[in-house]
Design a protein around this motif. Structure first.
Motif, PDB file in Angstrom:
ATOM      1  N   SER A  11       0.846  -1.198   0.000  1.00 36.22           N
ATOM      2  CA  SER A  11       0.000   0.000   0.000  1.00 36.22           C
ATOM      3  C   SER A  11       0.872   1.235   0.000  1.00 36.22           C
ATOM      4  CB  SER A  11      -0.885   0.001   1.255  1.00 36.22           C
ATOM      5  OG  SER A  11      -0.099   0.182   2.412  1.00 36.22           O
ATOM      6  N   LYS A  12       0.260   2.369  -0.350  1.00 30.31           N
ATOM      7  CA  LYS A  12       1.012   3.616  -0.440  1.00 30.31           C
ATOM      8  C   LYS A  12       1.086   4.337   0.899  1.00 30.31           C
ATOM      9  CE  LYS A  12       0.027   4.416  -5.325  1.00 30.31           C
ATOM     10  NZ  LYS A  12      -0.534   5.354  -6.340  1.00 30.31           N
ATOM     11  N   GLY A  13       0.652   3.676   1.947  1.00 30.24           N
ATOM     12  CA  GLY A  13       0.695   4.302   3.260  1.00 30.24           C
ATOM     13  C   GLY A  13       2.085   4.301   3.853  1.00 30.24           C
ATOM     14  N   ARG A  14       2.140   4.600   5.143  1.00 31.08           N
ATOM     15  CA  ARG A  14       3.423   4.697   5.841  1.00 31.08           C
ATOM     16  C   ARG A  14       4.148   3.356   5.831  1.00 31.08           C
ATOM     17  NH1 ARG A  14       5.582   3.852  10.955  1.00 31.08           N
ATOM     18  NH2 ARG A  14       6.842   5.534  11.821  1.00 31.08           N
ATOM     19  N   PRO A  15       5.431   3.353   5.403  1.00 33.05           N
ATOM     20  CA  PRO A  15       6.201   2.103   5.452  1.00 33.05           C
ATOM     21  C   PRO A  15       6.295   1.623   6.893  1.00 33.05           C
ATOM     22  CG  PRO A  15       7.325   3.759   4.150  1.00 33.05           C
ATOM     23  CD  PRO A  15       6.199   4.464   4.844  1.00 33.05           C
ATOM     24  N   VAL A  16       6.066   0.333   7.086  1.00 33.55           N
ATOM     25  CA  VAL A  16       6.057  -0.170   8.456  1.00 33.55           C
ATOM     26  C   VAL A  16       7.184  -1.140   8.756  1.00 33.55           C
ATOM     27  CG1 VAL A  16       3.579   0.146   8.732  1.00 33.55           C
ATOM     28  CG2 VAL A  16       4.441  -1.999   7.790  1.00 33.55           C
ATOM     29  N   ALA A  17       7.720  -1.793   7.740  1.00 34.19           N
ATOM     30  CA  ALA A  17       8.742  -2.803   7.973  1.00 34.19           C
ATOM     31  C   ALA A  17       9.963  -2.199   8.641  1.00 34.19           C
ATOM     32  CB  ALA A  17       9.141  -3.460   6.652  1.00 34.19           C
ATOM     33  N   ALA A  18      10.304  -2.720   9.798  1.00 33.34           N
ATOM     34  CA  ALA A  18      11.492  -2.282  10.555  1.00 33.34           C
ATOM     35  C   ALA A  18      11.480  -0.788  10.833  1.00 33.34           C
ATOM     36  CB  ALA A  18      12.771  -2.640   9.795  1.00 33.34           C
ATOM     37  N   SER A  19      10.249  -0.169  10.918  1.00 35.23           N
ATOM     38  CA  SER A  19      10.174   1.279  11.060  1.00 35.23           C
ATOM     39  C   SER A  19       9.280   1.706  12.212  1.00 35.23           C
ATOM     40  CB  SER A  19       9.667   1.907   9.757  1.00 35.23           C
ATOM     41  OG  SER A  19      10.510   1.595   8.680  1.00 35.23           O
ATOM     42  N   ALA A  20       8.916   0.790  13.069  1.00 36.48           N
ATOM     43  CA  ALA A  20       8.029   1.139  14.169  1.00 36.48           C
ATOM     44  C   ALA A  20       8.646   2.235  15.029  1.00 36.48           C
ATOM     45  CB  ALA A  20       7.745  -0.102  15.018  1.00 36.48           C
ATOM     46  N   GLY A  21       7.879   3.289  15.239  1.00 36.57           N
ATOM     47  CA  GLY A  21       8.337   4.376  16.092  1.00 36.57           C
ATOM     48  C   GLY A  21       9.254   5.373  15.428  1.00 36.57           C
ATOM     49  N   VAL A  22       9.564   5.212  14.158  1.00 42.72           N
ATOM     50  CA  VAL A  22      10.450   6.139  13.455  1.00 42.72           C
ATOM     51  C   VAL A  22       9.601   7.174  12.739  1.00 42.72           C
ATOM     52  CG1 VAL A  22      12.207   6.399  11.681  1.00 42.72           C
ATOM     53  CG2 VAL A  22      12.220   4.388  13.163  1.00 42.72           C
ATOM     54  N   GLY A  23       9.650   8.396  13.214  1.00 43.77           N
ATOM     55  CA  GLY A  23       8.878   9.470  12.616  1.00 43.77           C
ATOM     56  C   GLY A  23       9.752  10.582  12.074  1.00 43.77           C
ATOM     57  N   ARG A  24       9.136  11.716  11.784  1.00 41.81           N
ATOM     58  CA  ARG A  24       9.859  12.866  11.219  1.00 41.81           C
ATOM     59  C   ARG A  24      11.020  13.295  12.109  1.00 41.81           C
ATOM     60  NH1 ARG A  24       7.446  16.185   7.446  1.00 41.81           N
ATOM     61  NH2 ARG A  24       8.498  17.951   8.410  1.00 41.81           N
ATOM     62  N   ASP A  25      10.729  13.437  13.401  1.00 38.93           N
ATOM     63  CA  ASP A  25      11.760  13.941  14.321  1.00 38.93           C
ATOM     64  C   ASP A  25      12.964  13.003  14.389  1.00 38.93           C
ATOM     65  OD1 ASP A  25      10.161  16.108  14.835  1.00 38.93           O
ATOM     66  OD2 ASP A  25       9.420  15.366  16.764  1.00 38.93           O
ATOM     67  N   ALA A  26      12.707  11.708  14.339  1.00 38.94           N
ATOM     68  CA  ALA A  26      13.806  10.744  14.388  1.00 38.94           C
ATOM     69  C   ALA A  26      14.689  10.859  13.152  1.00 38.94           C
ATOM     70  CB  ALA A  26      13.255   9.322  14.514  1.00 38.94           C
ATOM     71  N   LEU A  27      14.075  11.091  12.010  1.00 39.79           N
ATOM     72  CA  LEU A  27      14.850  11.232  10.771  1.00 39.79           C
ATOM     73  C   LEU A  27      15.648  12.534  10.772  1.00 39.79           C
ATOM     74  CD1 LEU A  27      12.160   9.946   8.257  1.00 39.79           C
ATOM     75  CD2 LEU A  27      14.282   8.777   8.880  1.00 39.79           C
ATOM     76  N   ILE A  28      15.055  13.602  11.258  1.00 45.42           N
ATOM     77  CA  ILE A  28      15.768  14.879  11.347  1.00 45.42           C
ATOM     78  C   ILE A  28      16.951  14.754  12.305  1.00 45.42           C
ATOM     79  CG2 ILE A  28      15.595  17.257  12.191  1.00 45.42           C
ATOM     80  CD1 ILE A  28      12.734  17.308  11.092  1.00 45.42           C
ATOM     81  N   LYS A  29      16.724  14.107  13.443  1.00 44.26           N
ATOM     82  CA  LYS A  29      17.804  13.902  14.419  1.00 44.26           C
ATOM     83  C   LYS A  29      18.928  13.081  13.799  1.00 44.26           C
ATOM     84  CE  LYS A  29      18.623  11.991  19.062  1.00 44.26           C
ATOM     85  NZ  LYS A  29      19.545  10.903  18.685  1.00 44.26           N
ATOM     86  N   ALA A  30      18.567  12.023  13.076  1.00 47.27           N
ATOM     87  CA  ALA A  30      19.586  11.172  12.451  1.00 47.27           C
ATOM     88  C   ALA A  30      20.379  11.954  11.410  1.00 47.27           C
ATOM     89  CB  ALA A  30      18.916   9.960  11.807  1.00 47.27           C
ATOM     90  N   ALA A  31      19.692  12.769  10.616  1.00 50.80           N
ATOM     91  CA  ALA A  31      20.379  13.558   9.591  1.00 50.80           C
ATOM     92  C   ALA A  31      21.338  14.556  10.229  1.00 50.80           C
ATOM     93  CB  ALA A  31      19.357  14.285   8.709  1.00 50.80           C
ATOM     94  N   ARG A  32      20.920  15.187  11.336  1.00 46.97           N
ATOM     95  CA  ARG A  32      21.792  16.132  12.026  1.00 46.97           C
ATOM     96  C   ARG A  32      23.046  15.439  12.546  1.00 46.97           C
ATOM     97  NH1 ARG A  32      18.742  20.568  15.707  1.00 46.97           N
ATOM     98  NH2 ARG A  32      20.931  20.998  16.120  1.00 46.97           N
ATOM     99  N   GLU A  33      22.868  14.260  13.102  1.00 41.33           N
ATOM    100  CA  GLU A  33      24.018  13.522  13.628  1.00 41.33           C
ATOM    101  C   GLU A  33      24.994  13.170  12.505  1.00 41.33           C
ATOM    102  OE1 GLU A  33      22.299  10.154  15.512  1.00 41.33           O
ATOM    103  OE2 GLU A  33      21.648  11.258  17.308  1.00 41.33           O
ATOM    104  N   LEU A  34      24.461  12.739  11.385  1.00 41.85           N
ATOM    105  CA  LEU A  34      25.325  12.345  10.267  1.00 41.85           C
ATOM    106  C   LEU A  34      26.056  13.549   9.685  1.00 41.85           C
ATOM    107  CD1 LEU A  34      23.037   9.722   8.507  1.00 41.85           C
ATOM    108  CD2 LEU A  34      25.196   9.280   9.680  1.00 41.85           C
ATOM    109  N   LEU A  35      25.407  14.708   9.667  1.00 42.07           N
ATOM    110  CA  LEU A  35      26.058  15.907   9.136  1.00 42.07           C
ATOM    111  C   LEU A  35      27.195  16.384  10.035  1.00 42.07           C
ATOM    112  CD1 LEU A  35      22.991  17.876   7.760  1.00 42.07           C
ATOM    113  CD2 LEU A  35      24.956  17.092   6.425  1.00 42.07           C
ATOM    114  N   GLN A  36      27.221  15.916  11.282  1.00 38.76           N
ATOM    115  CA  GLN A  36      28.344  16.205  12.167  1.00 38.76           C
ATOM    116  C   GLN A  36      29.536  15.317  11.834  1.00 38.76           C
ATOM    117  OE1 GLN A  36      27.611  19.239  13.582  1.00 38.76           O
ATOM    118  NE2 GLN A  36      28.402  18.477  15.516  1.00 38.76           N
TER     119      GLN A  36
END
Length: 221
Positions: A11-36
């Motif tokens: 389905s075109k909904g939110r990907p769920v596989a191995a992604s439970a609890g991963v939202g916008r804020d988690a992705l932004i936090k991860a990107a910030r860490e990687l840019l360091q």
């Protein structure tokens, strides 16, 4: 259940596989860490999702594409460090404080200037380019406000005439190179040098250099 040998469409909904609890804020936090840690070109959607513990498709789901995610990272950092242009104060002190703020931002957002240059500024989206332009106008306007406070329209202040854009470019370049040119800095310093202490001393040197260069000199000097 689908027919044998065929794969059912996801389905075109939110990907769920191995992604439970991963939202916008988690992705932004991860990107910030990687840019360091990494240059922007290595901060891929896959790397961001892996750091966050989710599916790379989440980047597309939440942000549309990687560029939009990185822009949100830049905006988040910018909002944390944003200050309104000053309406009062001693211009040389205000200038020293803002130079310090630029160095602090550069240290807390490693590779962000490089991100702006290499990634966002070259994006095909006009909306993204305009957001980047507006984001970078903030320090230029800050320097312009300091200049206006200094001369009061009569050129009677402590500082010589200066171009706010040129000053912004100079401070950004000087502060950013200490980060992006880290390998050269380490090559030119004795082994075992405390790099945090060196960064502080470098900042103080730059502040003196710029403030001494921008101060008016007594007549006859």
């Amino acid at each position: 259940m689908g027919k044998p040998g065929k794969t059912e469409k996801r389905s075109k909904g939110r990907p769920v596989a191995a992604s439970a609890g991963v939202g916008r804020d988690a992705l932004i936090k991860a990107a910030r860490e990687l840019l360091q840690e990494l240059p922007p070109e290595q901060v891929t959607a896959t790397a961001i999702a892996r750091r966050a513990g989710g599916d790379p498709a989440l980047v597309r789901y939440y942000f549309g594409n990687r560029t939009n995610l990185l822009l949100e990272v830049a905006q988040a950092i910018g909002s944390e460090t944003h200050t309104e242009p000053p309406a009062s104060g001693h211009p040389p002190d205000l200038l020293a404080d803002f130079i310090h703020a630029t160095f602090r931002f550069t240290r807390s957002a490693r590779n962000m200037q490089r991100l702006m240059l290499n990634e966002l500024d070259s994006a095909s989206s006009g909306e993204v380019r305009e957001s980047v332009r507006q984001w970078n106008r903030v320090p230029v306007d800050h320097y312009a406000a300091i200049k206006a406070l200094d001369d009061g329209g009569e050129g009677a202040g402590d500082l010589i005439d200066f171009d706010p854009l040129f000053l912004h470019l100079a401070v950004v370049g000087i502060s950013d190179f200490f980060i992006t040119g880290g390998p050269l800095v380490k090559l030119l310093t004795p082994e075992g040098t405390d790099m945090d202490d060196l960064a502080q001393r470098y900042e103080e040197f730059v502040k003196r250099l710029l403030l001494d260069g921008l101060r008016k000199r007594p007549s006859g000097d």
